[in-house]
Design an enzyme around this catalytic site. Structure first.
Site, PDB file in Angstrom:
ATOM      1  CG  ASP A  14      -0.281  -0.094   2.658  1.00  0.00           C
ATOM      2  OD1 ASP A  14      -0.976   0.218   3.616  1.00  0.00           O
ATOM      3  OD2 ASP A  14       1.140  -0.599   2.488  1.00  0.00           O
ATOM      4  CG  ASP A  19       3.892  -0.337   1.439  1.00  0.00           C
ATOM      5  OD1 ASP A  19       3.845   0.735   2.155  1.00  0.00           O
ATOM      6  OD2 ASP A  19       3.318  -1.236   1.678  1.00  0.00           O
ATOM      7  CG  ASN A  43       0.228   3.192   4.247  1.00  0.00           C
ATOM      8  OD1 ASN A  43       0.260   3.193   5.490  1.00  0.00           O
ATOM      9  ND2 ASN A  43       1.399   2.615   3.617  1.00  0.00           N
ATOM     10  CB  THR A 127       4.893  -4.252   2.523  1.00  0.00           C
ATOM     11  OG1 THR A 127       4.533  -3.728   1.162  1.00  0.00           O
ATOM     12  CG2 THR A 127       5.977  -5.015   2.458  1.00  0.00           C
ATOM     13  CG  PHE A 168      -2.249   0.680   9.725  1.00  0.00           C
ATOM     14  CD1 PHE A 168      -1.526   0.351   8.057  1.00  0.00           C
ATOM     15  CD2 PHE A 168      -3.014   1.542   9.950  1.00  0.00           C
ATOM     16  CE1 PHE A 168      -2.505   0.944   7.333  1.00  0.00           C
ATOM     17  CE2 PHE A 168      -3.826   2.163   8.819  1.00  0.00           C
ATOM     18  CZ  PHE A 168      -3.406   1.693   7.595  1.00  0.00           C
ATOM     19  CG  ASN A 169       0.386  -3.376   7.185  1.00  0.00           C
ATOM     20  OD1 ASN A 169      -0.150  -2.376   6.643  1.00  0.00           O
ATOM     21  ND2 ASN A 169       1.739  -3.660   6.953  1.00  0.00           N
ATOM     22  CG  HIS A 241       7.150  -0.059  10.096  1.00  0.00           C
ATOM     23  ND1 HIS A 241       7.446  -0.288  11.036  1.00  0.00           N
ATOM     24  CD2 HIS A 241       6.674   1.321   9.995  1.00  0.00           C
ATOM     25  CE1 HIS A 241       7.050   0.677  12.075  1.00  0.00           C
ATOM     26  NE2 HIS A 241       6.632   1.541  11.273  1.00  0.00           N
ATOM     27  CG  ASP A 242       6.147  -1.896   4.424  1.00  0.00           C
ATOM     28  OD1 ASP A 242       5.531  -0.793   3.893  1.00  0.00           O
ATOM     29  OD2 ASP A 242       5.674  -2.402   5.213  1.00  0.00           O
TER      30      ASP A 242
HETATM   31  O1  RIB Z   1       2.477  -0.380  10.807  1.00  0.00           O
HETATM   32  C1  RIB Z   1       3.309  -0.381   9.737  1.00  0.00           C
HETATM   33  C2  RIB Z   1       2.717  -0.602   8.373  1.00  0.00           C
HETATM   34  O2  RIB Z   1       1.544  -0.091   7.944  1.00  0.00           O
HETATM   35  C3  RIB Z   1       3.664  -0.237   7.166  1.00  0.00           C
HETATM   36  O3  RIB Z   1       3.438  -1.465   6.057  1.00  0.00           O
HETATM   37  C4  RIB Z   1       3.232   0.942   6.608  1.00  0.00           C
HETATM   38  O4  RIB Z   1       3.310   1.073   5.124  1.00  0.00           O
HETATM   39  C5  RIB Z   1       1.646   0.694   6.942  1.00  0.00           C
HETATM   40  O5  RIB Z   1       0.949   0.158   5.972  1.00  0.00           O
HETATM   41 CA    CA Z   2       2.953  -0.803   3.902  1.00  0.00          CA
END
Ligand code: RIB
Ligand code: CA
Length: 318
Positions: A14, A19, A43, A127, A168-169, A241-242
């Site tokens: 996203d 990403d 996102n 991701t 979040f994901n 993160h990704d």
């Molecule tokens: O929590 C972090 C994740 O949430 C990452 O993948 C960021 O791009 C969002 O999608």
């Molecule tokens: Ca992401």
């Protein structure tokens, strides 16, 4: 010398600054063969993340087909993160316009077609919310043997970031995550435990920018933008993160990885979207995930610097 055998992958995400940096790392690797790219709602709205996916692929020279993912989570309404990634979902540096048309089919069908046509099992690198991957498994269970592994950025054994318990994901689509985590497909989970250690500091931004090519400049600008939100809430660096979901596939030796059973909580006022890890085996269930829990940060940053360096001599009109 025999040609290095490349690992076929599908990038599903996203974009999203991190990403985009994950995809930069994937494209830079001689070990990966990107067969398809699919956008996820996360996102930002699916329209925005799809447009961003196409622009990132134009910037990086990723020539694989790109398909639009599902409009939102399997059961609930979308949640977006404009407060972190901006109204476009990829605010910051100007990017090229898409250089290729969108695939005529949706993400699930492109994934299915890619799996059917690949002579060998394919690794999914997810991701964003796991909606597309779950929809693929629901629609095409017969293709499970063609999925070698799923590497996800998502969850956190110790804590969440969108709620105290949920990352979040996973929170965006817990039902999808439950389908993926219970699929029996080899799974590597890069959760907040490791991704919040995958910090790129401002001095590292400068190392990346100093590489001096177009992609290096854009990545440094993405980091500057992505860091703004995190600096304001007390981070010393940008948690990319990704990129961990790609780096852990390529260089597991710089990570700490532990097998365990991970359950996805889909109910609960406070705990919906939690990835509940069971490292002590209290539940008596077989491990279903290789959880990435730690890393050598400096070697991770070196990977990012080395990756942008591979774009020397590459330039696109913006
Ligand atoms: O929590 C972090 C994740 O949430 C990452 O993948 C960021 O791009 C969002 O999608
Ligand atoms: Ca992401």
């Amino acid at each position: 010398m025999s040609e290095l055998k490349k690992r076929p992958v599908i990038l599903d995400g996203d974009p999203g600054h991190d990403d985009a940096m994950a995809w930069m790392l994937a494209k830079a690797s001689p070990e990966l063969d990107i067969l398809a790219v699919t956008s996820a709602a996360g996102n930002q709205t699916i329209e925005k993340t799809t447009y961003n996916a196409r622009r990132v692929c134009a910037l990086l020279g990723i020539e694989a087909p790109i398909a639009m993912g599902r409009p939102g989570p399997l059961l609930t309404d979308p949640i977006t993160a404009g407060n972190i990634h901006g109204q476009t979902g990829l605010d910051g540096p100007k990017l090229p316009e898409p250089s290729r048309p969108l695939a005529p089919m949706g993400a699930v069908e492109l994934m299915a077609q890619t799996l059917r046509e690949s002579p060998e099992p394919v690794t999914l690198i997810v991701t964003g919310p796991e909606t597309n991957a779950a929809a693929l498994l629901l629609a095409h269970p017969e293709l499970k043997p063609k999925i070698a592994q799923i590497s996800v950025m998502g969850g956190g054994i110790g804590y969440g970031n969108w709620t105290p318990a949920a990352e979040f994901n996973i929170l965006v689509d817990p039902e999808a995550a439950q389908i993926v985590f219970s699929s029996g497909i080899p799974l590597m989970m890069s959760g907040l435990d490791v991704t919040e250690q995958a910090l790129i500091f401002p001095e590292d931004f400068n190392r990346i920018r100093a590489v001096g090519n177009q992609v290096a400049g854009v990545v440094a600008d993405w980091l500057e933008f992505f860091f703004k939100f995190h600096r304001d809430i007390g981070y010393d660096g940008a948690p990319v993160h990704d990129a961990v979901a790609v780096a852990a596939l390529l260089h597991p030796e710089i990570f700490t990885i532990r097998e365990m059973y991970v359950g996805i909580e889909t109910a609960g006022e406070y705990c919906r979207g939690t990835t509940v890890g069971d490292p002590l085996g209290r539940l008596g269930r077989a491990p279903n995930a290789r959880c990435v829990l730690g890393l050598d940060r400096e070697r991770f940053v070196d990977l990012m610097v080395d990756a942008v360096r591979t774009y020397d001599g590459w330039e696109v009109r913006v």
